[in-house]
Design a protein around this motif. Structure first.
Motif, PDB file in Angstrom:
ATOM      1  N   MET A 130      35.023  -8.846  35.614  1.00 22.15           N
ATOM      2  CA  MET A 130      35.437  -8.699  34.225  1.00 22.15           C
ATOM      3  C   MET A 130      35.165  -7.307  33.646  1.00 22.15           C
ATOM      4  O   MET A 130      36.050  -6.730  32.997  1.00 22.15           O
ATOM      5  N   PRO A 131      33.980  -6.701  33.859  1.00 21.55           N
ATOM      6  CA  PRO A 131      33.758  -5.359  33.296  1.00 21.55           C
ATOM      7  C   PRO A 131      34.730  -4.320  33.837  1.00 21.55           C
ATOM      8  O   PRO A 131      35.119  -3.388  33.115  1.00 21.55           O
ATOM      9  N   PHE A 132      35.143  -4.475  35.070  1.00 24.47           N
ATOM     10  CA  PHE A 132      36.046  -3.514  35.693  1.00 24.47           C
ATOM     11  C   PHE A 132      37.473  -3.678  35.182  1.00 24.47           C
ATOM     12  O   PHE A 132      38.191  -2.696  34.982  1.00 24.47           O
ATOM     13  N   VAL A 133      37.864  -4.918  34.947  1.00 21.75           N
ATOM     14  CA  VAL A 133      39.170  -5.176  34.330  1.00 21.75           C
ATOM     15  C   VAL A 133      39.202  -4.556  32.939  1.00 21.75           C
ATOM     16  O   VAL A 133      40.173  -3.890  32.557  1.00 21.75           O
ATOM     17  N   ALA A 134      38.129  -4.754  32.172  1.00 24.81           N
ATOM     18  CA  ALA A 134      38.066  -4.218  30.805  1.00 24.81           C
ATOM     19  C   ALA A 134      38.088  -2.695  30.805  1.00 24.81           C
ATOM     20  O   ALA A 134      38.824  -2.068  30.026  1.00 24.81           O
ATOM     21  N   ALA A 135      37.282  -2.063  31.664  1.00 26.71           N
ATOM     22  CA  ALA A 135      37.216  -0.605  31.708  1.00 26.71           C
ATOM     23  C   ALA A 135      38.546  -0.014  32.149  1.00 26.71           C
ATOM     24  O   ALA A 135      39.043   0.952  31.543  1.00 26.71           O
ATOM     25  N   HIS A 136      39.139  -0.578  33.183  1.00 27.50           N
ATOM     26  CA  HIS A 136      40.422  -0.087  33.692  1.00 27.50           C
ATOM     27  C   HIS A 136      41.506  -0.234  32.626  1.00 27.50           C
ATOM     28  O   HIS A 136      42.299   0.690  32.397  1.00 27.50           O
ATOM     29  N   THR A 137      41.542  -1.371  31.968  1.00 28.23           N
ATOM     30  CA  THR A 137      42.535  -1.604  30.916  1.00 28.23           C
ATOM     31  C   THR A 137      42.372  -0.606  29.775  1.00 28.23           C
ATOM     32  O   THR A 137      43.353  -0.036  29.281  1.00 28.23           O
ATOM     33  N   ALA A 138      41.135  -0.376  29.351  1.00 24.63           N
ATOM     34  CA  ALA A 138      40.883   0.557  28.252  1.00 24.63           C
ATOM     35  C   ALA A 138      41.312   1.975  28.605  1.00 24.63           C
ATOM     36  O   ALA A 138      41.908   2.686  27.782  1.00 24.63           O
ATOM     37  N   ILE A 139      41.022   2.404  29.826  1.00 26.18           N
ATOM     38  CA  ILE A 139      41.418   3.746  30.266  1.00 26.18           C
ATOM     39  C   ILE A 139      42.934   3.894  30.236  1.00 26.18           C
ATOM     40  O   ILE A 139      43.471   4.906  29.764  1.00 26.18           O
ATOM     41  N   ASP A 140      43.640   2.876  30.739  1.00 23.98           N
ATOM     42  CA  ASP A 140      45.103   2.945  30.761  1.00 23.98           C
ATOM     43  C   ASP A 140      45.704   2.862  29.363  1.00 23.98           C
ATOM     44  O   ASP A 140      46.720   3.512  29.077  1.00 23.98           O
ATOM     45  N   ILE A 141      45.096   2.081  28.483  1.00 27.65           N
ATOM     46  CA  ILE A 141      45.603   1.992  27.114  1.00 27.65           C
ATOM     47  C   ILE A 141      45.568   3.368  26.453  1.00 27.65           C
ATOM     48  O   ILE A 141      46.551   3.805  25.831  1.00 27.65           O
ATOM     49  N   ILE A 142      44.455   4.066  26.592  1.00 25.99           N
ATOM     50  CA  ILE A 142      44.354   5.405  26.002  1.00 25.99           C
ATOM     51  C   ILE A 142      45.356   6.348  26.656  1.00 25.99           C
ATOM     52  O   ILE A 142      46.031   7.135  25.978  1.00 25.99           O
ATOM     53  N   GLY A 143      45.485   6.273  27.977  1.00 31.11           N
ATOM     54  CA  GLY A 143      46.425   7.135  28.670  1.00 31.11           C
ATOM     55  C   GLY A 143      47.867   6.889  28.259  1.00 31.11           C
ATOM     56  O   GLY A 143      48.647   7.834  28.089  1.00 31.11           O
ATOM     57  N   PHE A 144      48.225   5.601  28.062  1.00 28.55           N
ATOM     58  CA  PHE A 144      49.602   5.254  27.708  1.00 28.55           C
ATOM     59  C   PHE A 144      49.921   5.537  26.243  1.00 28.55           C
ATOM     60  O   PHE A 144      51.015   5.985  25.915  1.00 28.55           O
ATOM     61  N   LEU A 145      48.962   5.255  25.355  1.00 32.91           N
ATOM     62  CA  LEU A 145      49.218   5.412  23.929  1.00 32.91           C
ATOM     63  C   LEU A 145      48.946   6.826  23.421  1.00 32.91           C
ATOM     64  O   LEU A 145      49.435   7.204  22.359  1.00 32.91           O
ATOM     65  N   ALA A 146      48.155   7.573  24.170  1.00 32.81           N
ATOM     66  CA  ALA A 146      47.849   8.956  23.752  1.00 32.81           C
ATOM     67  C   ALA A 146      48.084   9.908  24.921  1.00 32.81           C
ATOM     68  O   ALA A 146      47.132  10.525  25.437  1.00 32.81           O
ATOM     69  N   PRO A 147      49.343  10.044  25.349  1.00 32.54           N
ATOM     70  CA  PRO A 147      49.630  10.919  26.502  1.00 32.54           C
ATOM     71  C   PRO A 147      49.272  12.377  26.257  1.00 32.54           C
ATOM     72  O   PRO A 147      49.125  13.145  27.206  1.00 32.54           O
ATOM     73  N   GLU A 148      49.135  12.743  24.984  1.00 33.51           N
ATOM     74  CA  GLU A 148      48.774  14.133  24.690  1.00 33.51           C
ATOM     75  C   GLU A 148      47.371  14.482  25.196  1.00 33.51           C
ATOM     76  O   GLU A 148      47.052  15.667  25.341  1.00 33.51           O
ATOM     77  N   VAL A 149      46.550  13.463  25.467  1.00 29.75           N
ATOM     78  CA  VAL A 149      45.211  13.733  26.018  1.00 29.75           C
ATOM     79  C   VAL A 149      45.332  14.409  27.378  1.00 29.75           C
ATOM     80  O   VAL A 149      44.658  15.391  27.664  1.00 29.75           O
ATOM     81  N   LEU A 150      46.219  13.880  28.239  1.00 29.17           N
ATOM     82  CA  LEU A 150      46.447  14.518  29.532  1.00 29.17           C
ATOM     83  C   LEU A 150      47.066  15.901  29.353  1.00 29.17           C
ATOM     84  O   LEU A 150      46.712  16.847  30.050  1.00 29.17           O
ATOM     85  N   ALA A 151      47.998  15.987  28.421  1.00 24.72           N
ATOM     86  CA  ALA A 151      48.673  17.274  28.185  1.00 24.72           C
ATOM     87  C   ALA A 151      47.664  18.339  27.738  1.00 24.72           C
ATOM     88  O   ALA A 151      47.797  19.516  28.091  1.00 24.72           O
ATOM     89  N   MET A 152      46.648  17.941  26.985  1.00 26.63           N
ATOM     90  CA  MET A 152      45.652  18.892  26.472  1.00 26.63           C
ATOM     91  C   MET A 152      44.827  19.516  27.594  1.00 26.63           C
ATOM     92  O   MET A 152      44.395  20.675  27.490  1.00 26.63           O
ATOM     93  N   VAL A 153      44.597  18.756  28.686  1.00 28.75           N
ATOM     94  CA  VAL A 153      43.764  19.290  29.769  1.00 28.75           C
ATOM     95  C   VAL A 153      44.602  19.848  30.910  1.00 28.75           C
ATOM     96  O   VAL A 153      44.057  20.253  31.942  1.00 28.75           O
ATOM     97  N   ASP A 154      45.912  19.879  30.724  1.00 29.06           N
ATOM     98  CA  ASP A 154      46.802  20.393  31.758  1.00 29.06           C
ATOM     99  C   ASP A 154      46.885  21.922  31.651  1.00 29.06           C
ATOM    100  O   ASP A 154      47.463  22.445  30.705  1.00 29.06           O
ATOM    101  N   PRO A 155      46.316  22.643  32.600  1.00 26.23           N
ATOM    102  CA  PRO A 155      46.340  24.118  32.500  1.00 26.23           C
ATOM    103  C   PRO A 155      47.727  24.711  32.679  1.00 26.23           C
ATOM    104  O   PRO A 155      47.950  25.885  32.385  1.00 26.23           O
ATOM    105  N   ARG A 156      48.676  23.900  33.133  1.00 25.14           N
ATOM    106  CA  ARG A 156      50.046  24.368  33.311  1.00 25.14           C
ATOM    107  C   ARG A 156      50.936  23.976  32.137  1.00 25.14           C
ATOM    108  O   ARG A 156      52.134  24.258  32.142  1.00 25.14           O
ATOM    109  N   GLY A 157      50.328  23.269  31.159  1.00 27.61           N
ATOM    110  CA  GLY A 157      51.104  22.790  30.039  1.00 27.61           C
ATOM    111  C   GLY A 157      51.470  23.883  29.045  1.00 27.61           C
ATOM    112  O   GLY A 157      50.942  24.977  29.062  1.00 27.61           O
TER     113      GLY A 157
END
Length: 260
Positions: free
Chosen positions: A233-260
């Motif tokens: 259960m903790p791993f399902v919750a952690a994995h889900t939370a990470i993906d939710i942030i990644g999917f709903l806030a894609p600009e987070v990845l864009a901010m750390v992309d040195p090629r962006g």
């Protein structure tokens, strides 16, 4: 003999789910690198399935639902272990409790699960950004675009469901089912952790070498932690939370992309 049967089970479940994804990911990576530099490629997640919103919604929900069928199959197969034990074809000391109880996919320890889930979320979340930055900097990671759906009223709920699907599918099959079956095949715990970590990395190869390495490390951390908690259960919750942030806030990845 029951042990070979568990091996066949693993192969079938893998072929229907994460193993199939790994095979496609390898071919996709080879296809991508044969076209040009990996750093110039894009890995698109949550893509539009139809230009018509209602059909797109239908396709998205069908995709999420059918993707979880192997999870149901794995749970059903684990619940049949009690029959093997009754017939004497399984070690009398083998754990044959109900599957959800055995893998810890329940709400019996909410406080402990929340603490583990939060810790894993912080460690893996920060680590993911670091690995993505390094991968993009060195050119071994494609540009990951987490949200490629249209802006509709159902977009956010579908993205949340997709994140939950990923968390349930990957953690139940790898940690819950995978650990159980490989243990019954008498594979040593640390070999199990390494094998499942490599599997976790393999189906992310379509994003490049960086995500492969990052997910292998994630798998090693998750596997070692699961060995202590025996609760998925903790791993399902952690994995889900990470993906939710990644999917709903894609600009987070864009901010750390040195090629962006």
């Amino acid at each position: 003999m029951i042990r070979p049967r568990f091996g066949v089970e693993l192969l079938i479940v893998a072929a229907l789910s994460l193993g199939k994804s790994a095979a496609y990911a390898v071919v996709n990576l080879l296809d991508t690198v044969s076209r040009g530099p990996l750093a110039e490629a894009q890995a698109k997640l949550n893509t539009e399935a139809s230009p018509r919103p209602w059909f797109d919604l239908t396709y998205q929900l069908m995709g999420i639902g059918f993707a979880l069928v192997p999870v149901l199959l794995a749970i059903w197969l684990m619940n049949r272990d009690v029959l093997y034990k009754q017939t004497g074809s399984l070690d009398p000391a083998a754990d044959t409790r109900p599957a959800l109880t055995r893998m810890g996919l329940d709400f019996r320890a909410p406080g402990r699960d929340a603490a583990w889930g939060l810790g894993l979320f912080l460690i893996i979340g920060v680590g993911t950004l670091g690995v993505y930055f390094a991968g993009r900097l060195t050119g071994v990671t494609a540009e990951v675009l987490p949200n490629n759906l249209g802006a509709y009223w159902w977009t956010i709920p579908v993205l949340i469901l997709s994140a939950a699907k990923n968390g349930i599918l990957e953690e139940v099959l790898l940690l819950g089912y995978g650990f159980d079956r490989l243990t019954k095949l008498r594979v040593s715990p640390w070999v199990i952790i390494i094998v499942l970590a490599l599997m976790r990395g393999s189906y992310h190869l379509y994003q490049g070498i960086g995500p492969f390495i990052g997910n292998v490390v994630m798998g090693l951390i998750f596997g070692a932690a699961y060995l202590r908690t025996r609760r998925v259960m903790p791993f399902v919750a952690a994995h889900t939370a990470i993906d939710i942030i990644g999917f709903l806030a894609p600009e987070v990845l864009a901010m750390v992309d040195p090629r962006g």
